[in-house]
Each structure stands twice: as C-alpha cells, then as structure tokens.
Design an enzyme around this catalytic site. Structure first.
Site, PDB file in Angstrom:
ATOM      1  N   ARG A   1     -10.454  -4.299   6.965  1.00 12.48           N
ATOM      2  CA  ARG A   1     -10.628  -3.347   5.855  1.00 12.48           C
ATOM      3  C   ARG A   1     -11.944  -3.546   5.125  1.00 12.48           C
ATOM      4  O   ARG A   1     -12.477  -2.629   4.519  1.00 12.48           O
ATOM      5  CB  ARG A   1      -9.504  -3.519   4.828  1.00 12.48           C
ATOM      6  CG  ARG A   1      -8.122  -3.170   5.328  1.00 12.48           C
ATOM      7  CD  ARG A   1      -7.171  -3.089   4.136  1.00 12.48           C
ATOM      8  NE  ARG A   1      -5.772  -3.133   4.535  1.00 12.48           N
ATOM      9  CZ  ARG A   1      -5.078  -2.089   4.955  1.00 12.48           C
ATOM     10  NH1 ARG A   1      -5.662  -0.914   5.065  1.00 12.48           N
ATOM     11  NH2 ARG A   1      -3.811  -2.208   5.268  1.00 12.48           N
TER      12      ARG A   1
ATOM     13  N   ASP B   1      -3.471  11.219  10.789  1.00 15.28           N
ATOM     14  CA  ASP B   1      -3.292  11.041  12.232  1.00 15.28           C
ATOM     15  C   ASP B   1      -2.214  12.041  12.685  1.00 15.28           C
ATOM     16  O   ASP B   1      -2.536  13.176  13.016  1.00 15.28           O
ATOM     17  CB  ASP B   1      -2.903   9.572  12.467  1.00 15.28           C
ATOM     18  CG  ASP B   1      -2.823   9.194  13.926  1.00 15.28           C
ATOM     19  OD1 ASP B   1      -3.571   9.758  14.730  1.00 15.28           O
ATOM     20  OD2 ASP B   1      -2.014   8.311  14.265  1.00 15.28           O
TER      21      ASP B   1
ATOM     22  N   ASP C   1      -7.091   7.716   3.687  1.00 12.66           N
ATOM     23  CA  ASP C   1      -8.099   7.168   4.598  1.00 12.66           C
ATOM     24  C   ASP C   1      -8.167   7.964   5.895  1.00 12.66           C
ATOM     25  O   ASP C   1      -9.237   8.274   6.399  1.00 12.66           O
ATOM     26  CB  ASP C   1      -7.873   5.676   4.881  1.00 12.66           C
ATOM     27  CG  ASP C   1      -6.487   5.373   5.434  1.00 12.66           C
ATOM     28  OD1 ASP C   1      -5.607   6.261   5.418  1.00 12.66           O
ATOM     29  OD2 ASP C   1      -6.265   4.227   5.873  1.00 12.66           O
TER      30      ASP C   1
ATOM     31  N   GLY D   1      -5.230   1.799   2.554  1.00 14.45           N
ATOM     32  CA  GLY D   1      -6.398   2.211   3.319  1.00 14.45           C
ATOM     33  C   GLY D   1      -7.470   2.973   2.562  1.00 14.45           C
ATOM     34  O   GLY D   1      -8.641   2.914   2.919  1.00 14.45           O
TER      35      GLY D   1
ATOM     36  N   LYS E   1      -7.777  13.243  12.489  1.00 12.50           N
ATOM     37  CA  LYS E   1      -7.661  13.302  13.954  1.00 12.50           C
ATOM     38  C   LYS E   1      -6.908  14.577  14.322  1.00 12.50           C
ATOM     39  O   LYS E   1      -5.673  14.556  14.437  1.00 12.50           O
ATOM     40  CB  LYS E   1      -6.892  12.079  14.484  1.00 12.50           C
ATOM     41  CG  LYS E   1      -7.621  10.744  14.360  1.00 12.50           C
ATOM     42  CD  LYS E   1      -6.755   9.624  14.964  1.00 12.50           C
ATOM     43  CE  LYS E   1      -7.434   8.283  14.915  1.00 12.50           C
ATOM     44  NZ  LYS E   1      -6.500   7.169  15.238  1.00 12.50           N
TER      45      LYS E   1
ATOM     46  N   PHE F   1      -8.373   4.628  18.178  1.00 12.49           N
ATOM     47  CA  PHE F   1      -8.087   3.780  17.019  1.00 12.49           C
ATOM     48  C   PHE F   1      -9.379   3.288  16.370  1.00 12.49           C
ATOM     49  O   PHE F   1     -10.308   2.867  17.058  1.00 12.49           O
ATOM     50  CB  PHE F   1      -7.228   2.591  17.456  1.00 12.49           C
ATOM     51  CG  PHE F   1      -6.622   1.856  16.310  1.00 12.49           C
ATOM     52  CD1 PHE F   1      -5.459   2.317  15.710  1.00 12.49           C
ATOM     53  CD2 PHE F   1      -7.221   0.714  15.807  1.00 12.49           C
ATOM     54  CE1 PHE F   1      -4.901   1.645  14.630  1.00 12.49           C
ATOM     55  CE2 PHE F   1      -6.674   0.035  14.722  1.00 12.49           C
ATOM     56  CZ  PHE F   1      -5.511   0.503  14.142  1.00 12.49           C
TER      57      PHE F   1
ATOM     58  N   ASP G   1      -7.467  -0.721   8.828  1.00 13.23           N
ATOM     59  CA  ASP G   1      -7.174  -2.056   9.336  1.00 13.23           C
ATOM     60  C   ASP G   1      -6.527  -2.053  10.711  1.00 13.23           C
ATOM     61  O   ASP G   1      -5.974  -1.054  11.164  1.00 13.23           O
ATOM     62  CB  ASP G   1      -6.209  -2.763   8.385  1.00 13.23           C
ATOM     63  CG  ASP G   1      -4.807  -2.169   8.468  1.00 13.23           C
ATOM     64  OD1 ASP G   1      -4.667  -0.939   8.297  1.00 13.23           O
ATOM     65  OD2 ASP G   1      -3.858  -2.922   8.756  1.00 13.23           O
TER      66      ASP G   1
HETATM   67  P1  IMP Z   1       0.000   9.545  10.016  1.00 17.35           P
HETATM   68  O1  IMP Z   1       1.269   9.539   9.216  1.00 17.35           O
HETATM   69  O2  IMP Z   1       0.296   9.460  11.503  1.00 17.35           O
HETATM   70  O3  IMP Z   1      -0.932  10.671   9.699  1.00 17.35           O
HETATM   71  O4  IMP Z   1      -0.711   8.174   9.767  1.00 17.35           O
HETATM   72  C1  IMP Z   1      -1.372   7.837   8.651  1.00 17.35           C
HETATM   73  C2  IMP Z   1      -1.561   6.336   8.585  1.00 17.35           C
HETATM   74  O5  IMP Z   1      -1.608   5.704   9.882  1.00 17.35           O
HETATM   75  C3  IMP Z   1      -2.866   6.042   7.936  1.00 17.35           C
HETATM   76  O6  IMP Z   1      -2.787   6.031   6.541  1.00 17.35           O
HETATM   77  C4  IMP Z   1      -3.224   4.707   8.548  1.00 17.35           C
HETATM   78  O7  IMP Z   1      -2.633   3.674   7.778  1.00 17.35           O
HETATM   79  C5  IMP Z   1      -2.596   4.702   9.918  1.00 17.35           C
HETATM   80  N1  IMP Z   1      -3.577   5.014  10.993  1.00 17.35           N
HETATM   81  C6  IMP Z   1      -3.602   6.107  11.779  1.00 17.35           C
HETATM   82  N2  IMP Z   1      -4.627   6.071  12.657  1.00 17.35           N
HETATM   83  C7  IMP Z   1      -5.290   4.914  12.399  1.00 17.35           C
HETATM   84  C8  IMP Z   1      -6.465   4.300  12.979  1.00 17.35           C
HETATM   85  O8  IMP Z   1      -7.140   4.803  13.897  1.00 17.35           O
HETATM   86  N3  IMP Z   1      -6.828   3.097  12.438  1.00 17.35           N
HETATM   87  C9  IMP Z   1      -6.150   2.495  11.430  1.00 17.35           C
HETATM   88  N4  IMP Z   1      -5.055   3.031  10.872  1.00 17.35           N
HETATM   89  C10 IMP Z   1      -4.615   4.237  11.350  1.00 17.35           C
END
Ligand code: IMP
Length: 177
Positions: free
Chosen positions: A168, A106, A103, A48, A134, A155, A162
């Site tokens: 992407r 979350d 990228d 990403g 976020k 999202f 993606d």
């Molecule tokens: P985390 O471990 O929940 O912080 O997630 C990180 C990963 O989830 C990122 O590197 C993205 O690949 C994916 N991700 C989280 N939210 C989104 C979104 O809104 N769009 C696309 N990918 C996301």
C-alpha cells in the site's frame, strides 16, 4: 523495468507517481467545476483509498467534509453468502451532495453494496470517484462519474492497493507480471 516483489510475486511498474498525480489533478479539476457553488461530503472507503483520498482532497477547492467507512463482510443467517455492512458512517447525509472515493472497482459488488446503504440515508446526490476501474470485470452495472484510469483485468498493487496487506505504501502502481 522497475520491479517489486511482494509475497513471492513479481510486479512491474504500470503507472508512475507522476501519471497518477496528473490523473488525480484532472478529476479534482472536474469536481471543482461541477461543485463550484456547493458543499460536498467525501466518503472514503478504507483501507485502499487512503492515499488517493489524501492527494485528491489537497487539490479540491470547494468546501468539503470527509468521512471514512470500512466494509465488514460476515456470513449472515441467509445461506446465500456474505453480507457486507458499512462500518463507521455516523453522519447525517440527508440532502447532502456525496462523492464516494474508492481505490478500485473490479466486480462492482462492493460499490453496489455501498450505494444501496448510502441511498437509505437520502442524500441529495451520490457520485463515485475511483482511482482505477476494471470495466471487463464488472458483474453489476456501476457508473463511475470520475475515473483516473480504466485498466485491464490484471492484479495491481501500490498507491493504497495491497496484496495480503502489503504494497500500500508504494507511490507508483505495479502490475502482476
Ligand atoms: P469489487 O467488489 O470486486 O469491485 O472489489 C473491490 C475491492 O477488491 C477493492 O476495493 C480492492 O480492495 C479489491 N481489489 C480488486 N482488484 C484489485 C487489484 O487488482 N489489486 C488490489 N486489490 C484489488
């Protein structure tokens, strides 16, 4: 409103290419000041962060190296769930100043796993630069040092992000409608 459809889902324009470039320039300026007399190692998290990484590094003017990592998730022998392992990081980071490029943060679980593994390599410092953050989704405390945009829990796709591998290549960022 400018819209795209990916895998039967409709997205509306959320952040324009121009707004993104402006925010990337802002954090590049901060990095250029903070690391003025230092050497840096950027560690970019694939897939990403590829576009963010390319644009940011063109705006950074301190001496820097770049490595890419990927996370592989697999079911470990523990019954507690998935273990994420760093793939591709062969560099010696001991005593170095590191900035991780992501990228989006979350839940923060991916970044926590990355930080835990990078810390075992004893760098002098680790900071985080993320394109998107976020804050309402965080499940573990993560302090991002450089944030282009804090966004709500919806999202998003584009500019590296993606939906099932697609989207992407979009130069702007779109939000699910
Ligand atoms: P985390 O471990 O929940 O912080 O997630 C990180 C990963 O989830 C990122 O590197 C993205 O690949 C994916 N991700 C989280 N939210 C989104 C979104 O809104 N769009 C696309 N990918 C996301």
């Amino acid at each position: 409103m400018k819209q795209v459809t990916i895998e039967d889902k409709t997205f509306g324009i959320y952040l324009s290419e121009q707004e993104i470039q402006h925010a990337v320039q802002r954090i590049a300026n901060e990095i250029n000041v903070s690391y003025a007399d230092k050497k840096l190692v950027f560690i970019s998290v694939l897939n990403g962060a590829f576009m963010f990484t390319a644009d940011l590094l063109k705006k950074v003017h301190v001496p820097c190296e770049l490595s890419f990592i990927k996370l592989s998730s697999y079911s470990g022998t523990h019954s507690t769930g998935n273990v994420k392992e760093l793939v591709g990081l062969n560099e010696d980071l001991q005593g170095k100043d590191v900035i991780v490029l992501e990228d989006i943060i979350d839940t923060g679980l991916t970044m926590k796993s990355i930080l835990d593994q990078l810390n075992t390599k004893q760098p002098a410092s680790i900071r985080i630069a993320t394109l998107l953050f976020k804050p309402d989704s965080l499940k573990v405390p993560i302090n991002a040092d450089y944030i282009c945009f804090s966004i709500p829990e919806k999202f998003v796709v584009g500019y590296g992000l993606d939906l099932n591998g697609f989207g992407r290549n979009l130069p702007d960022i779109y939000q699910l409608i």
